[in-house]
Structure formats: structure tokens, C-alpha cells
Enzyme design. Structure first.
Site, PDB file in Angstrom:
ATOM      1  N   ASP A  89       8.561  15.433 -12.887  1.00  0.00           N
ATOM      2  CA  ASP A  89       8.242  16.318 -11.607  1.00  0.00           C
ATOM      3  C   ASP A  89       9.283  15.837 -10.563  1.00  0.00           C
ATOM      4  O   ASP A  89       9.909  16.316  -9.719  1.00  0.00           O
ATOM      5  CB  ASP A  89       6.773  15.657 -10.938  1.00  0.00           C
ATOM      6  CG  ASP A  89       5.790  16.270 -12.004  1.00  0.00           C
ATOM      7  OD1 ASP A  89       5.298  17.477 -11.773  1.00  0.00           O
ATOM      8  OD2 ASP A  89       5.540  15.689 -12.733  1.00  0.00           O
ATOM      9  N   THR A  97       2.095  20.191 -14.958  1.00  0.00           N
ATOM     10  CA  THR A  97       2.091  18.895 -15.439  1.00  0.00           C
ATOM     11  C   THR A  97       1.122  18.308 -16.292  1.00  0.00           C
ATOM     12  O   THR A  97       1.379  17.466 -17.172  1.00  0.00           O
ATOM     13  CB  THR A  97       2.137  18.048 -13.938  1.00  0.00           C
ATOM     14  OG1 THR A  97       3.244  18.770 -13.188  1.00  0.00           O
ATOM     15  CG2 THR A  97       2.237  16.779 -14.289  1.00  0.00           C
TER      16      THR A  97
END
Length: 358
Positions: free
Chosen positions: A110, A178
Site C-alpha cells: 500500500d 488489501t
């Protein structure tokens, strides 16, 4: 007595004129220098690099150029996402809880993707507002330049179009899905960039890092992706978040019957691609995408833009358009479709709006 005559000395006149010129020079030299500097910045020297549009407040942005940079940013971010996952150096940690109480994960993928995407877009268009899912650490700023090249497929399909820089907001999702990323469910993972003009999504880029597939589209411009050839309105295949499958299934089957198929999946980008003609073996197909709770705008802006460009719709569960200004969250859930009667879908599923508040 007659008045005395006044005689002016030529030397005195010369001194007076010189003093006047000196005052005028000091008054206007700064102004002229500023105008000259502006001219030099605005007009590139022969053979030198062109100043990017949108580099100063009050300037304009060419949406075709911004599309080209957005595609490159999604791909570059995807390279970081893929590298971290394949190297198994996720360094995953919890960054908080969702409104439903689930742990939100944060990984190196990320952060590194976010940094690469943000600084590439910011260096190309410094005056444009950029909203990103992850915080940008100025101490880790890196130089990521754009060579101003525009891919041939974009050149062929998209004409230059300038808009005021202050009307533009860019939304970045450096790693969509995610949770699935940490579970190594790679097919759901995407990187996304969206460009909104006056709150309306006009450019969408959805990139799948693990298959190198990229979908892009520009409203009133063109795209490299198409809708599927057929959809079912009577018993639609509905794609939903994995955690929402039970909520949606009950309402959908009451409306469309027991033959309705519910497809649990991860990632908003993946779910939008399910509505399109995507030549991917790991990409499922659906007729409608539904989300029944609060969702962040960087999750959905790119998909919204792609659907709009192709004649589709993404609205709240009550049919309201989603504005991509102001807060970063969308409170009203969403329903997305293409080549279907979107208004009729909303009218058939009124109980979903009630579900969004549970």
C-alpha cells in the site's frame, strides 16, 4: 513692480529628468522582471522541455495528458504491489477498524504504491488536488518524472481537452482489496486512478498488477474496454463484497427469485471489471454490482468514471449521483449496472437501502 522672471538651468533640467527616470525604474523594474519571468516559464525555450499544464494555480489541465499519466501511475504503483507480494515482505499491520468492526490492513505494498503514484502525478501536475487512501510522508518524497509521452492507443481515441486546474480532483487507490492481498488472493487486487472535474468522474483507470491488465476510459472521449454483450435483468448475477453476501442474497432472491446468483468478491475495482468484457481467466462476470454500506470514494471513483464513459451507471442505493468533492466517504452504499434499466433496478430493490443502515 513687475514679477521676476524664472529661468530654468539646462543642467537642473537634466538632473530633474534623471531623478524622475530613476524613480520610474525602481517602480516598474520589479513588475517588468516578473512579467519577463512569467513569459519565460510559459513559453518553453526552443528544444527545451515544455512546462506541464496545471503546474501553476489558475492554469489549465489537458485531460488527455492527465489520462496518460494516470495510466502510467496505476502501472507503476502496481509494480510495487506485485514486487512486495512476490517477495513476501508485506509487513502487514492493522491501521484501524471499518464501521462494521473489521480490521483494516496496511502493508508495504500500500505505502510504496501510494508513494510512487502520488509523486508521479504531483510532479506532472503540481497544481492539481490529489486525494489518496494512504498518508503521504513528505520526508520520503521521491522524484518520479513523466517524459510527457502519450501511448498510441490514447492518442488514437482521445482528443486533447483542457479544463481549469482548480476544477480537477484526482483520487488514488494504491492497492484495492488489501485484505485479499494479505490472503494472497491476487485476482482481486487492483490499483486505480480517477479524475473528477467539478465533482463528476470523467477519467477512470483500473489496473490488475498480477496480470498486467489495464482498463481505462474517459467520458466523452474513448476507452480500451467494452461492456459485455449480454446481461440478465430478470435473474441477474449480483457481485458483492465477501462480507455482504448474506445481506444482499436475502433481499435479491425475494425480488428476483431463487435463481439469482450472488458472487462474493474482493475489491471494488474487480467488481466493476466484472460488469465489462474483460479477457481474464480469473475475472468473474456479473450483471449488477451492489455495496450496502459506507465506502470510500477512492475505492469507487475510477469504476464510476469507466461505467459513465461506457453508458453505465453507479449511484447510491436510492439512485443519487455520487459527488467526488468534499468528504472522502460515500454514505449511501451503491448500485452499479450497464446496459440495464438502472432506475428499474433501484425501484425493485428498495429494501437494500434499509440494509445499508444496519
Amino acid at each position: 513692480m513687475a514679477p521676476m522672471g524664472i529661468r530654468l538651468s539646462p543642467l537642473g533640467m537634466a538632473v530633474f529628468c534623471l531623478l524622475g527616470l530613476g524613480v520610474l525604474y525602481h517602480l516598474y523594474s520589479g513588475f517588468l522582471a516578473g512579467r519577463f519571468a512569467f513569459f519565460m516559464l510559459s513559453e518553453p525555450a526552443a528544444g527545451g522541455p515544455e512546462t506541464p499544464r496545471g503546474s501553476v494555480p489558475g492554469g489549465t489541465v489537458d485531460l488527455r495528458e492527465l489520462l496518460a499519466v494516470s495510466v502510467l501511475a496505476a502501472v507503476r504503483g502496481g509494480e510495487e504491489v506485485k514486487r512486495v507480494r512476490e517477495g513476501n515482505v508485506l509487513n502487514a499491520k492493522a491501521k484501524g477498524k471499518t464501521r462494521e468492526g473489521a480490521e483494516e490492513q496496511l502493508t508495504s505494498g500500500d505505502l510504496l504504491s501510494n508513494r510512487r503514484m502520488f509523486y508521479l502525478l504531483k510532479s506532472a501536475f503540481p497544481a492539481v488536488q490529489i486525494n489518496s487512501e494512504e498518508r503521504v510522508d513528505r520526508a520520503e518524497q521521491e522524484t518520479v518524472s513523466w517524459d510527457r509521452s502519450i501511448p498510441e492507443d490514447i492518442k488514437e481515441k482521445i482528443q486533447p481537452k483542457e479544463v481549469p486546474a482548480e476544477s480537477v480532483t484526482v483520487w488514488i487507490d494504491p492497492l484495492d482489496a488489501t485484505q485479499e492481498y494479505t490472503e494472497d488472493l491476487r485476482q482481486y487486487v487492483t490499483t486505480m486512478v480517477c479524475v473528477a472535474v467539478n465533482g463528476k468522474p470523467v477519467i477512470g483507470v483500473i489496473h490488475k498488477p498480477f496480470s498486467a491488465y489495464t482498463a481505462w476510459a474517459m467520458v466523452d472521449g474513448g476507452s480500451n474496454v467494452k461492456p459485455r454483450s449480454s446481461y440478465s435483468e430478470k435473474s441477474p448475477r449480483i457481485i458483492v463484497s465477501r462480507s455482504h453476501a448474506g445481506k444482499v442474497e436475502q433481499v435479491a432472491r425475494q425480488t428476483f427469485g431463487n435463481k439469482t446468483v450472488i458472487i462474493p468478491a474482493g475489491g471494488a475495482g474487480y467488481k466493476v471489471l466484472a460488469l465489462l468484457d474483460v479477457a481474464e481467466k480469473n475475472q468473474e462476470e456479473a450483471d449488477v454490482y451492489i455495496h450496502v454500506t459506507y465506502i470510500k470514494k477512492w475505492d469507487i471513483c475510477a469504476g464510476n468514471a469507466v461505467l459513465r464513459a461506457l453508458g453505465g451507471h453507479m449511484t447510491t442505493l436510492t439512485g443519487e449521483e455520487i459527488s467526488y468533492t468534499g468528504s472522502d466517504g460515500n454514505e449511501g452504499g451503491l448500485i452499479a449496472s450497464i446496459n440495464m434499466n438502472h432506475k428499474a433496478l433501484i425501484e425493485k430493490l428498495p429494501d437494500l437501502e434499509k440494509t445499508s443502515h444496519k
